[in-house]
Scaffold this active site. Sequence first.
Site, PDB file in Angstrom:
ATOM      1  N   TYR A 145      -1.395   0.345   9.466  1.00 12.90           N
ATOM      2  CA  TYR A 145      -1.860  -0.477   8.496  1.00 12.90           C
ATOM      3  C   TYR A 145      -1.378  -0.626   7.950  1.00 12.90           C
ATOM      4  O   TYR A 145      -0.648  -1.272   7.359  1.00 12.90           O
ATOM      5  CB  TYR A 145      -3.199  -0.283   8.201  1.00 12.90           C
ATOM      6  N   SER A 176       0.838  -1.211  -0.107  1.00 12.06           N
ATOM      7  CA  SER A 176       0.346   0.116  -0.177  1.00 12.06           C
ATOM      8  C   SER A 176       0.723   1.359  -0.144  1.00 12.06           C
ATOM      9  O   SER A 176       2.076   1.089   0.548  1.00 12.06           O
ATOM     10  CB  SER A 176      -0.736  -0.252   1.586  1.00 12.06           C
TER      11      SER A 176
END
Length: 261
Positions: free
Chosen positions: A166, A153
């Site tokens: 995250y 990501s």
Amino acid sequence: MIDQQLEGRTVGALDKMTALVTGGSRGIGRAIAERLARDGATVAITYATDHPAADDVVARIHAEGGRAVAVQAEFGTHDDAARMWAAFDAAVPDRRVDILVNNAGVSCYADISELTEDDFDRVFAVNVRSPFFIVQHGLSRIPDGGRIINVSSGAARLALPGAIAYGSTKAALDTFTLNLAKQLGPRGITVNSLAPGITDTDMNASWLRGDSEAKSGAAALAALGRVGAPADIADIAAFLASSDARWITGRVVDATGGAGL
């Protein structure tokens, strides 16, 4: 990719290869699975609980002349990788995986003052531990010259305090990629991270699709001026899976549309 005709049928760049896409029933995983199937690969997808969504992916691939199978697998607990591979072996008799896409993951939106230990453990278990042991158990199934693609990501390189856990999991995944690439290089196996930015998927639907102001703000983060689509990510994954990407390994391939430039 340019297909060529062979014995009256269309042959794709990934013909005779088998791909496994974890979390392939929805969003980016689904788009990757469908794209790899269009390029000729036999595709196995995993899904956690949404059996109808997985069946729909398989049916769509079959309708387009491809080959696919769905395997139920939930991640985030000890021995999850071993259970997943046992289910895969039952569905794919030759046990060969030319292309492994570690896509399954969970989000976690909380800053350090709000994050609970349970949430921290969950996001690291699914996003980091599971891919690690999926690869460990899968190495005997991946032939020399294979491909491993870890879906990371843009949050791994951007300061996003509201997604601190995250983003940390994805940074850990990128380090995993780097080390795997070094270890598996002598076998000709490439290992790369693919890092999407904000993408219009079901995971983001609650805030992205119903709020035009939020979508405009998200689009403004990218140099290319829009929110990503699953197909944008899938096309890059198909490149990394192909022989065209044979000289790229250990890299984080930015697929954010230029976020944070």
